[in-house]
Design an enzyme around this catalytic site. Structure first.
Site, short mmCIF file in Angstrom:
data_model
loop_
_atom_site.label_atom_id
_atom_site.label_comp_id
_atom_site.label_asym_id
_atom_site.label_seq_id
_atom_site.Cartn_x
_atom_site.Cartn_y
_atom_site.Cartn_z
N SER A 240 -1.95 7.13 8.35
CA SER A 240 -2.39 7.16 6.95
C SER A 240 -3.59 8.08 6.80
O SER A 240 -3.52 9.26 7.15
CB SER A 240 -2.68 5.73 6.47
OG SER A 240 -2.86 5.69 5.08
N GLU A 370 7.74 4.16 3.05
CA GLU A 370 6.28 4.23 2.92
C GLU A 370 5.83 3.58 1.61
O GLU A 370 4.79 2.94 1.52
CB GLU A 370 5.82 5.69 2.92
CG GLU A 370 6.19 6.50 4.15
CD GLU A 370 5.18 6.41 5.26
OE1 GLU A 370 4.25 5.59 5.16
OE2 GLU A 370 5.34 7.17 6.24
#
Length: 581
Positions: A240, A370
């Site tokens: 991330s 995601e």
């Protein structure tokens, strides 16, 4: 059999009990002389009170841990890699750490940096937080250092606003099954790490959190040899915001020579959420100031208690702010005015196109869903489906909200992802796919293409589709929808507080060992499947080429495929070509 019993006795009893220590040393000396494994156990027993390592700043006492495969390793935690950024150093670039006398206790983790706890959402941490942790399977036993191990340098995620390198989420027990040295770090997040002012006299151009990472990498370069690590074989990896940070380090001239490979999990520097901006006027309004210039705002916040400062910065952000594509977020890396101390002074996309960056082998990839994170960030409130699709028009197109063009693009986006349906709680998967593409996949694939074109090193692409009880984010938030959420891959590399009991031969066991084997292989050789096929890795992972976008699907099986999600990516490409010339 005898060795196994000794190992069990050591783990269970020999940490601080003098009599047991003497007994085991006697057994080793008299009954199993000369065996290499015995010698290693003997050395560790001699250090039962805690291993001591000398660094450039002073001596550290660590402790012994146990990896998932029962292998012992050395742990050194809470090591300061920079001076505490307190007082006049608040918001500024980090300064080198000060030396200490005596032996510093390194058996406990340092403070988290000021932020909200990722799960509990309580405000935690301290400004005195610039520490790192080192986990190593062996310490040097001679001056030649002829068996140095690859170093894996982990950068945590958290949207540049939260997170830490602690064992709460990033325990070393899986990775330390392999012959590598692991480093995890803390860096300043939120306003403390990414505040930026235009006024050059304030010397706060932004990117303090990124400069923390540089300082930590410099510490590794100068010291990791004392822990058995090779300073000339360092792999940065992160997930991330940690992945985006790794990409920024690839693009930054200041990071040259500090690392040699990179793994980017679900993030890159050009994702819509991965950049920051100046916000002096907004902060001035939150603070109730009459004037809105940089000097006035700085004067008002320079001595604020950190919790008040953090809460003031929070008031500028909507609860769903990480998932509004049309807005640039307040906190994140920025392009600075060019200077000798600047971390980055060119636009990331321009740097990629030019090829003027640190050329290193790269692994980069994404998870199948995601966008489930878009629902998670709304918690504890019920899921709200998207209704205003202008929010999905990426900010980098520089199209004004409310304009005719913005409305046209919004309608095209809605039609492609929802067809003739309206967004509801019943068709959440359409929302997940839109958010997956808009916030992660589209720019990840753009990054792959530019690096493949301009880099002298290989780029390996993957899609993570494995669904087991190790999928971390879905487990934390009790998400039952199909698909692999953003952050789910972390549970296959690190032990965390919710890691279940892993049965030998289970999908969890196989999946974890695959990830660890490929990631550490890459750190060792620059190729995730360099050595002969193993029982868990039975496929050749091809790098991408100019003509073929190879990717490895990491699911219950490992399969090589071509061109991920082509129809969805073609939609965005055509949209940009038609409407955004």
């Amino acid at each position: 059999m005898v060795l196994a019993k000794i190992n069990v006795m050591w783990k269970a009893l020999a940490k601080n009990i003098y009599i047991i220590k003497i007994l085991l040393l006697t057994v080793i000396r008299h009954y199993l002389p000369g065996h290499r494994k015995v010698i290693n156990i003997y050395k560790r027993l001699k250090n039962v009170e805690g291993p001591v390592v000398s660094t450039t700043n002073g001596k550290l006492r660590g402790k012994v841990g146990t990896a998932f495969n029962d292998r012992l390793f050395y742990s050194f935690q809470g090591i300061p890699y920079a001076k505490p950024p307190l007082g006049a150093l608040r918001f500024k670039a980090p300064q080198p750490p000060e030396p200490w006398t005596g032996i510093k206790d390194a058996t406990h983790e340092g403070n988290d940096c000021v932020s909200r706890h990722t799960v509990l959402r309580t405000l935690i941490g301290s400004e005195d937080c610039l520490t790192l942790n080192v986990y190593t399977p062996e310490l040097p036993t001679n001056q030649r250092n002829d068996d140095l191990k690859p170093v894996m340098f982990w950068i945590h995620g958290g949207g540049f606003t939260s997170g830490s390198g602690s064992t709460e989420a990033y325990g070393p027990e899986f990775i330390l099954m392999e012959d590598v040295v692991l480093v995890t770090i803390n860096y300043r997040t939120g306003i403390l790490g990414f505040l930026c002012f235009e006024d050059p006299d304030l010397d706060i151009p932004g990117n303090a959190g990124m400069k923390d990472m540089l300082m930590a990498l410099q510490w590794v370069h100068d010291n990791i040899i004392h822990f058995g690590g090779n300073p000339n074989n360092v792999t940065i990896f992160g997930e991330s915001a940690g992945a985006a940070a790794c990409h920024y380090l690839i693009l930054s001239p200041k990071a040259k020579g500090l690392f040699h490979k990179a793994i980017l999990q679900s993030g890159c520097a050009i994702n819509v959420w991965a950049k920051g901006r100046s916000y002096t006027e907004e902060l001035s309004e939150v603070l109730g100031l009459e004037t809105r210039d940089d000097q006035s705002v700085f004067k008002a916040i320079q001595d604020l208690p950190p919790d008040q400062l953090y809460k003031a910065a929070e008031k500028m952000c909507d609860v769903s702010e990480p998932f509004i594509a049309c807005k640039v977020r307040p906190h994140g890396p920025v392009v600075e005015r060019k200077s000798k101390d600047a971390f980055l002074w060119e636009n990331p996309l321009d740097i990629m196109k030019s090829g003027r960056y640190n050329h290193v082998p790269i692994i980069i990839g994404f998870t199948t869903r995601e966008g489930i994170l878009g629902e998670i960030v709304q918690k504890p409130y019920p899921f709200r489906p998207i209704t205003n699709f202008e929010l999905s028009v990426p900010h980098f197109l520089k199209i004004a909200r409310g304009s005719e063009l913005s409305k046209q693009l919004a309608e095209k986006i809605k039609l492609f992802y929802y067809g003739d349906e309206e967004p509801t709680t019943e068709n959440k998967d359409k929302y997940y796919i839109l958010e997956t593409d808009n916030f992660f996949l589209r720019e990840i694939l753009t990054t792959v293409k530019y690096h493949e074109q301009n880099s002298s090193d290989s780029v390996y692409l993957y899609r993570m589709s494995s669904e087991t009880s190790l999928n971390m984010l879905k487990k934390i938030y009790n998400m039952t929808e199909p698909g692999v959420c953003h952050g789910d891959d972390i549970g296959y590399l690190f032990k965390n507080l919710l890691t279940p009991n892993i049965e030998p031969g289970s999908d969890e066991d196989i999946g974890m060992r695959r990830f660890v084997h490929m990631w550490t292989n890459f750190a060792k050789y620059g190729n995730p499947v360099q050595d002969d096929n193993t029982s868990t890795v039975d496929v050749k992972w091809k790098p991408v080429t100019q003509s073929e976008l190879h990717f490895l699907d990491i699911g219950k099986e490992l399969t090589m495929e071509l061109n991920p999600e082509p129809e969805r990516m073609e939609f965005w490409s055509n949209l940009f070509d038609i409407y955004c010339k």
